[in-house]
Write an enzyme that holds these catalytic residues in place. Structure first.
Site, PDB file in Angstrom:
ATOM      1  N   HIS A  88       4.351 -19.315  -6.799  1.00 44.98           N
ATOM      2  CA  HIS A  88       3.838 -17.967  -7.078  1.00 44.98           C
ATOM      3  C   HIS A  88       4.425 -17.572  -8.433  1.00 44.98           C
ATOM      4  CE1 HIS A  88       2.273 -14.054  -6.550  1.00 44.98           C
ATOM      5  NE2 HIS A  88       2.693 -13.781  -5.323  1.00 44.98           N
ATOM      6  N   LYS A  92     -20.458 -20.754   2.705  1.00 47.61           N
ATOM      7  CA  LYS A  92     -21.619 -21.650   2.823  1.00 47.61           C
ATOM      8  C   LYS A  92     -21.253 -23.069   2.402  1.00 47.61           C
ATOM      9  CE  LYS A  92     -24.311 -17.787   1.107  1.00 47.61           C
ATOM     10  NZ  LYS A  92     -24.996 -17.341  -0.116  1.00 47.61           N
ATOM     11  N   ARG A 152       0.109  -6.527  -2.801  1.00 49.68           N
ATOM     12  CA  ARG A 152       0.737  -6.321  -4.101  1.00 49.68           C
ATOM     13  C   ARG A 152       0.105  -7.122  -5.230  1.00 49.68           C
ATOM     14  NH1 ARG A 152       3.954  -5.069  -0.326  1.00 49.68           N
ATOM     15  NH2 ARG A 152       2.984  -6.881   0.611  1.00 49.68           N
ATOM     16  N   THR A 153      -0.071  -8.411  -4.995  1.00 49.61           N
ATOM     17  CA  THR A 153      -0.462  -9.266  -6.122  1.00 49.61           C
ATOM     18  C   THR A 153      -1.867  -8.914  -6.601  1.00 49.61           C
ATOM     19  OG1 THR A 153       0.913 -10.967  -5.135  1.00 49.61           O
ATOM     20  CG2 THR A 153      -0.555 -11.658  -6.909  1.00 49.61           C
ATOM     21  N   ARG A 162      -5.761 -16.876  -5.421  1.00 49.58           N
ATOM     22  CA  ARG A 162      -4.786 -17.240  -4.381  1.00 49.58           C
ATOM     23  C   ARG A 162      -5.475 -18.073  -3.319  1.00 49.58           C
ATOM     24  NH1 ARG A 162      -0.873 -13.004  -1.372  1.00 49.58           N
ATOM     25  NH2 ARG A 162       0.224 -13.310  -3.349  1.00 49.58           N
TER      26      ARG A 162
HETATM   27  N1   CP Z   1       4.662 -10.508  -3.173  1.00 54.60           N
HETATM   28  C1   CP Z   1       3.388 -10.788  -2.780  1.00 54.60           C
HETATM   29  O1   CP Z   1       2.834 -11.847  -3.089  1.00 54.60           O
HETATM   30  O2   CP Z   1       2.805  -9.823  -2.011  1.00 54.60           O
HETATM   31  P1   CP Z   1       1.293  -9.857  -1.500  1.00 54.60           P
HETATM   32  O3   CP Z   1       1.180 -11.023  -0.526  1.00 54.60           O
HETATM   33  O4   CP Z   1       1.059  -8.525  -0.843  1.00 54.60           O
HETATM   34  O5   CP Z   1       0.413 -10.090  -2.680  1.00 54.60           O
END
Ligand code: CP
Length: 300
Positions: free
Chosen positions: A130, A81, A52-53, A102
Site C-alpha cells: 500500500h 461480465k 480513507r484511500t 485497489r
Molecule cells: N488505510 C486504508 O487503506 O484505509 P481504507 O481501507 O479505508 O482505504
C-alpha cells in the site's frame, strides 16, 4: 510515465521531494487547495472495500482542481461480465489522466501498469503493498520526529498480511537511523523479504518495548486474508492497547494505525496526546494531492 506501484521504487531524495510537496499541499489546503490539475481526470477503480484511500484520493483530486470518475463497487462494472483487468485499464486510460486502483490480488497494479497509457497509483494490492499509505505514514512521522535522528518504530499486529506495514517498512529503510521492531505472534510475523538483520523481533508486547518506542504502529488482524476462520478468531485480539498500556509509552511518542481499527486500540486512547491516527488519515489528502501532481508532472 511515473506509476506508484511499490514502496521499493523510492529512494531517499524522491521521498524527501514528495514530503516537501505534501507540505506545500497542506499549506494550499488552508485556502481550499489549488487549480494545478484543472481539466484533469482521476479514475478510482476499487475491487476491495475502502473508506480513507478512495475518498482521500478523490478529495485530493478535487482539491487540486481536477475531476473524478469512480467505480467504488465492481458489482456494477463489466468486471462482473468477465472483462480482464488489462482490458478495463486499456479503456479507463482512454478516459482518465491517472488511475488509482485497489484489488485483493498481489501484483494487480503492476499488471495494470503494463497496459496503461496513464499513471497507475497502487491503492492496495491484497496482502502485498500500500505504497501511498506508506507516504502519508512517513509524512505523519516526519511531523513529530526528525528522520535523521535515532528513533524506534514498533510495528504490532498482523505483520504478515498487513500491506501498510510492508510498504512503510520498505520506505523507512531509506533512513538508517530508524530502528525497526516487529511484534507479532508466529502466525502473523513479518515476511522474510521485509526483514533485515538489525531488526528487533518479538512475539509479545512488554513494558520494556513500550518504554523504548517512539512510534507505535498498530495494525488490524486482516480477517479477509485468512483461509482458516478459527485461526482468525484465535488471533484477532492478540494485542489490545488501552489507556494503561499507552501510558507506558514515552510522553513524546506517537501512536499510528492505518485504520480501520477493530478492537486493537480502545476508544479511550483517542483522547490521549499520543493518539495521532486520525491526523494520520487526514494527512492522506495533502499527500495524495502531492502524489497526483507528481505523477502528472504538474509541478516543476
Ligand atoms: N488505510 C486504508 O487503506 O484505509 P481504507 O481501507 O479505508 O482505504
Amino acid at each position: 510515465m511515473k506509476h506508484i506501484l511499490s514502496a521499493a521504487q523510492f529512494d531517499r531524495a524522491e521521498l524527501e521531494k514528495i514530503l516537501a510537496l505534501a507540505a506545500r499541499m497542506a499549506e494550499n489546503l488552508k485556502s481550499d487547495g489549488t487549480r494545478l490539475a484543472d481539466g484533469k481526470i482521476l479514475a478510482t477503480l476499487f475491487y476491495e472495500p475502502s473508506t480513507r484511500t478512495r475518498l482521500s484520493f478523490e478529495t485530493a483530486m478535487l482539491r487540486i482542481g481536477g475531476h473524478v470518475i469512480s467505480t467504488p463497487d465492481t458489482k456494477f462494472s463489466s468486471v462482473q461480465k468477465g472483462e480482464t483487468v488489462e482490458d478495463t485499464i486499456r479503456i479507463l486510460s482512454g478516459f482518465a489522466d491517472v488511475i488509482a486502483m485497489r484489488s485483493s490480488e498481489i501484483g494487480f497494479a503492476e499488471r495494470a501498469a503494463k497496459v496503461s497509457a496513464v499513471p497507475i497509483l497502487n491503492a492496495g494490492d491484497g496482502a502485498g503493498e500500500h505504497p501511498t499509505q506508506s507516504l502519508l505514514d512517513l509524512f505523519t512521522i516526519s511531523k513529530y520526529f526528525s528522520l535523521d535522528k535515532k528513533i524506534c518504530v514498533t510495528f504490532v499486529g498482523d505483520l504478515k498480511f498487513g500491506r501498510t506495514v510492508h510498504s512503510l517498512t520498505t520506505v523507512l529503510r531509506n533512513f538508517p537511523n530508524v530502528q525497526l521492531r516487529f511484534v507479532a505472534p508466529d502466525e502473523l510475523k513479518i515476511p522474510e523479504k521485509y526483514r533485515q538483520p538489525a531488526d528487533e523481533i518479538f512475539t509479545e508486547i512488554s513494558p520494556e518495548i513500550l518504554k523504548t518506542t517512539d512510534v507505535l504502529y498498530v495494525t488490524r488482524v486482516q480477517e479477509e486474508r485468512f483461509a482458516d476462520r478459527a485461526q482468525y478468531e484465535r488471533l484477532r485480539d492478540t494485542f489490545i492497547f488501552d489507556a494503561e498500556k499507552i501510558s507506558q509509552l514515552p510522553k513524546k511518542s506517537i501512536v499510528l494505525h492505518p485504520l480501520p481499527r477493530i478492537n486493537e486500540i480502545s476508544p479511550e486512547v483517542d483522547a490521549l496526546p499520543q493518539a495521532k491516527y486520525f491526523e494520520q488519515a487526514r494527512n492522506g489528502v495533502p499527500v495524495r494531492m502531492a502524489l497526483i501532481s507528481y505523477v502528472l508532472n504538474l509541478i516543476g
